[in-house]
Write a protein that holds these residues in place. Structure first.
Motif, PDB file in Angstrom:
ATOM      1  N   GLU A  87       0.915  -1.163  -0.067  1.00  0.00           N
ATOM      2  CA  GLU A  87       0.069  -0.092   0.016  1.00  0.00           C
ATOM      3  C   GLU A  87       1.073   1.136   0.015  1.00  0.00           C
ATOM      4  O   GLU A  87       1.927   1.424   0.590  1.00  0.00           O
ATOM      5  N   ALA A  88       0.344   2.398  -0.913  1.00  0.00           N
ATOM      6  CA  ALA A  88       1.157   3.507  -0.805  1.00  0.00           C
ATOM      7  C   ALA A  88       0.234   4.786  -0.686  1.00  0.00           C
ATOM      8  O   ALA A  88      -0.886   4.603  -1.458  1.00  0.00           O
ATOM      9  N   ASN A  89       0.708   5.794  -0.167  1.00  0.00           N
ATOM     10  CA  ASN A  89      -0.089   7.181  -0.319  1.00  0.00           C
ATOM     11  C   ASN A  89       0.525   7.924  -1.221  1.00  0.00           C
ATOM     12  O   ASN A  89       1.794   7.808  -1.415  1.00  0.00           O
ATOM     13  N   PRO A  90       0.001   8.782  -2.058  1.00  0.00           N
ATOM     14  CA  PRO A  90       0.234   9.454  -2.946  1.00  0.00           C
ATOM     15  C   PRO A  90       1.376  10.466  -2.757  1.00  0.00           C
ATOM     16  O   PRO A  90       2.427  10.817  -3.570  1.00  0.00           O
ATOM     17  N   GLU A  91       1.502  11.055  -1.432  1.00  0.00           N
ATOM     18  CA  GLU A  91       2.313  11.991  -1.100  1.00  0.00           C
ATOM     19  C   GLU A  91       3.976  11.356  -1.005  1.00  0.00           C
ATOM     20  O   GLU A  91       4.841  12.024  -0.827  1.00  0.00           O
ATOM     21  N   ASP A  92       4.006  10.031  -0.627  1.00  0.00           N
ATOM     22  CA  ASP A  92       5.239   9.255  -0.716  1.00  0.00           C
ATOM     23  C   ASP A  92       5.775   8.818  -2.072  1.00  0.00           C
ATOM     24  O   ASP A  92       6.877   8.420  -2.119  1.00  0.00           O
ATOM     25  N   ARG A  94       6.750  11.130  -4.321  1.00  0.00           N
ATOM     26  CA  ARG A  94       7.280  12.337  -4.874  1.00  0.00           C
ATOM     27  C   ARG A  94       8.701  11.962  -5.558  1.00  0.00           C
ATOM     28  O   ARG A  94       9.087  12.594  -6.243  1.00  0.00           O
ATOM     29  N   GLY A  95       9.346  11.078  -4.813  1.00  0.00           N
ATOM     30  CA  GLY A  95      10.828  10.745  -4.965  1.00  0.00           C
ATOM     31  C   GLY A  95      10.835   9.579  -5.826  1.00  0.00           C
ATOM     32  O   GLY A  95       9.918   9.409  -6.738  1.00  0.00           O
ATOM     33  N   LEU A 116      -9.919  13.052  -5.294  1.00  0.00           N
ATOM     34  CA  LEU A 116      -9.485  13.802  -6.168  1.00  0.00           C
ATOM     35  C   LEU A 116      -9.826  15.425  -5.815  1.00  0.00           C
ATOM     36  O   LEU A 116      -9.131  16.208  -6.396  1.00  0.00           O
ATOM     37  N   GLN A 117     -10.937  15.390  -4.955  1.00  0.00           N
ATOM     38  CA  GLN A 117     -11.559  16.778  -4.822  1.00  0.00           C
ATOM     39  C   GLN A 117     -10.615  17.333  -3.688  1.00  0.00           C
ATOM     40  O   GLN A 117     -10.819  17.071  -2.441  1.00  0.00           O
ATOM     41  N   HIS A 129      -2.041  16.373  -2.084  1.00  0.00           N
ATOM     42  CA  HIS A 129      -2.721  17.049  -2.605  1.00  0.00           C
ATOM     43  C   HIS A 129      -2.422  16.980  -4.274  1.00  0.00           C
ATOM     44  O   HIS A 129      -3.182  17.860  -5.088  1.00  0.00           O
ATOM     45  N   ASP A 130      -2.040  15.948  -4.743  1.00  0.00           N
ATOM     46  CA  ASP A 130      -1.937  15.930  -6.247  1.00  0.00           C
ATOM     47  C   ASP A 130      -2.071  14.027  -6.523  1.00  0.00           C
ATOM     48  O   ASP A 130      -1.206  13.494  -6.880  1.00  0.00           O
ATOM     49  N   GLY A 131      -3.580  14.017  -6.239  1.00  0.00           N
ATOM     50  CA  GLY A 131      -3.669  12.320  -6.510  1.00  0.00           C
ATOM     51  C   GLY A 131      -3.633  12.153  -7.876  1.00  0.00           C
ATOM     52  O   GLY A 131      -3.443  11.033  -8.514  1.00  0.00           O
ATOM     53  N   HIS A 132      -3.834  13.172  -8.826  1.00  0.00           N
ATOM     54  CA  HIS A 132      -3.586  13.056 -10.401  1.00  0.00           C
ATOM     55  C   HIS A 132      -2.232  12.691 -10.958  1.00  0.00           C
ATOM     56  O   HIS A 132      -1.909  11.849 -11.593  1.00  0.00           O
ATOM     57  N   GLY A 133      -1.199  13.327 -10.160  1.00  0.00           N
ATOM     58  CA  GLY A 133      -0.042  13.132 -10.621  1.00  0.00           C
ATOM     59  C   GLY A 133       0.531  11.726 -10.058  1.00  0.00           C
ATOM     60  O   GLY A 133       1.097  10.996 -10.452  1.00  0.00           O
ATOM     61  N   ALA A 134      -0.100  11.547  -8.773  1.00  0.00           N
ATOM     62  CA  ALA A 134       0.246   9.910  -8.163  1.00  0.00           C
ATOM     63  C   ALA A 134      -0.231   8.779  -9.057  1.00  0.00           C
ATOM     64  O   ALA A 134       0.421   7.986  -9.471  1.00  0.00           O
TER      65      ALA A 134
END
Length: 364
Positions: A87-92, A94-95, A116-117, A129-134
């Motif tokens: 399992e992973a969270n979007p904010e993790d 970034r690298g 995504l809202q 705050h960047d679910g689309h990017g993840a």
């Protein structure tokens, strides 16, 4: 014997207001080495009772993506290198954590987007705050499979919000989607708000409209429902979770993890601090009725038929079964049952009704 391993990662940056799991919060670096050593200690304790090698390994939490890929890889290798989901969270993401996970041979990532809202993200206390990017990063990572979590029935959520979430998620063509209708768990932030009537959640009709719309949209995108909350394209079903639903044993490792021994014993590990210090797990020996109830809870979640011989020596109350079939909540054939379409959104209530009528057969 087919079995799997679940490893609990107890750390999150914050506690979401709906969360009732045993977790540890804070921004400090998790004590990975102590946790890793404790997981391997658990493995050595239970390994003699499990024959062969595990088919699956699932890192859940908490937030497994807060742990370095190196530490997860050490455990993956130490536990026999089974097929692994993390399992992973979007904010993790970034690298290069995701690229490292792929290169380490991890098969599948389950991404906790939830919504995504931006406004709803703030309401549910999510840190990203960047679910689309993840989603974009996972979709192009070259993993064998991946999944995305979607929540609905959130405070102030509208059907338009849900449609926007579905549009955003389906644009990335996910092979698997898990859906979670908000439930108010005791001793959570939302429970305290709800007690003051300060939690503006959708009413039952809107909740059901949301559920039906999700089923429709996912089905139209080639994602078939194979369990109450899980939808997948062919070949992308969660192999690990299906072990639970089909009654296979599993080894629960790490703080607060649950396990099912091949001999029928169940265990629950202590929370983080006590577990780290060596507190032994609590072990129970379920009786016939409890085992049958556990089988109903897990086995009736799937879209497959539940073979009633799995309940033996317990049997269901035939009158209750007829009532549920008549209400359109359950399908029944000689020797087997499964949820009907109308039963999926109220699966917990169907299981409770069946469990109340269980009895141990004295015939034979």
């Amino acid at each position: 014997m087919t079995w799997g391993v679940y490893v609990h990662v107890p750390w999150c940056r914050i506690r979401c207001p709906y969360c009732a799991f045993e977790i540890e919060t804070g921004d400090a670096r998790p004590p990975e080495e102590a946790w890793r050593d404790g997981v391997l200690r658990d493995w050595e304790r239970w390994r003699p009772g499990f024959t062969g090698s595990p088919a699956t390994l699932y890192f859940g939490g908490g937030t497994p993506s807060r742990v370095s890929v190196h530490t997860l890889q050490v455990l993956h290798e130490g536990l026999g290198r089974p097929h692994v989901t993390v399992e992973a969270n979007p904010e993790d993401l970034r690298g290069d954590w995701l690229d490292q996970a792929r290169d380490a041979g991890f098969d599948r990532v389950s991404l906790g987007v939830q919504t995504l809202q931006p406004g709803l993200l703030r309401r549910v206390g999510r840190a990203h705050h960047d679910g689309h990017g993840a989603l974009a990063k996972v979709a192009r990572a070259g993993l064998r499979s991946w999944s995305v979590d979607l929540m609905f029935g959130l405070p102030d959520q509208t059907l338009a919000d849900l449609e926007a979430d579905l549009d955003g998620i389906l644009a990335f063509d996910p092979p698997h989607v898990s859906i979670y209708g908000l439930t108010i768990e005791p001793d959570t932030g939302y429970a305290r708000l709800d007690a003051r009537r300060a939690l503006p959640v959708p009413d039952e009709d809107v909740w059901r409209a949301m559920y039906d719309r999700i089923v429709e949209r996912l089905g139209g995108h080639g994602l078939a429902r194979y369990e109450v909350s899980n939808f997948a394209k062919p070949g992308h079903e969660s192999a690990h979770n299906q072990l639970y639903w089909r009654g296979h044993p599993y080894m629960g490792l790490g703080p607060s993890a649950h396990g099912l021994h091949p001999d029928g014993r169940r265990w629950v590990n202590a929370p983080w601090a006590a577990w780290r210090d060596g507190t032994l797990p609590a072990v129970e020996h379920p009786d016939d009725l409890q085992r049958a109830t556990d089988t109903l809870v897990s086995g009736l979640r799937g879209a497959e038929w539940l073979d009633l011989t799995r309940l033996a020596p317990s049997v269901l109350d035939e009158r209750t079964v007829r009532q549920l079939v008549g209400a359109g909540l359950l399908s029944a054939e000689p020797g087997r049952i499964r949820l009907a379409y109308e039963g999926f959104p109220v699966a917990d209530a169907v299981v409770r009704a069946l469990a109340r009528g269980l009895r141990v057969s004295r015939i034979g």
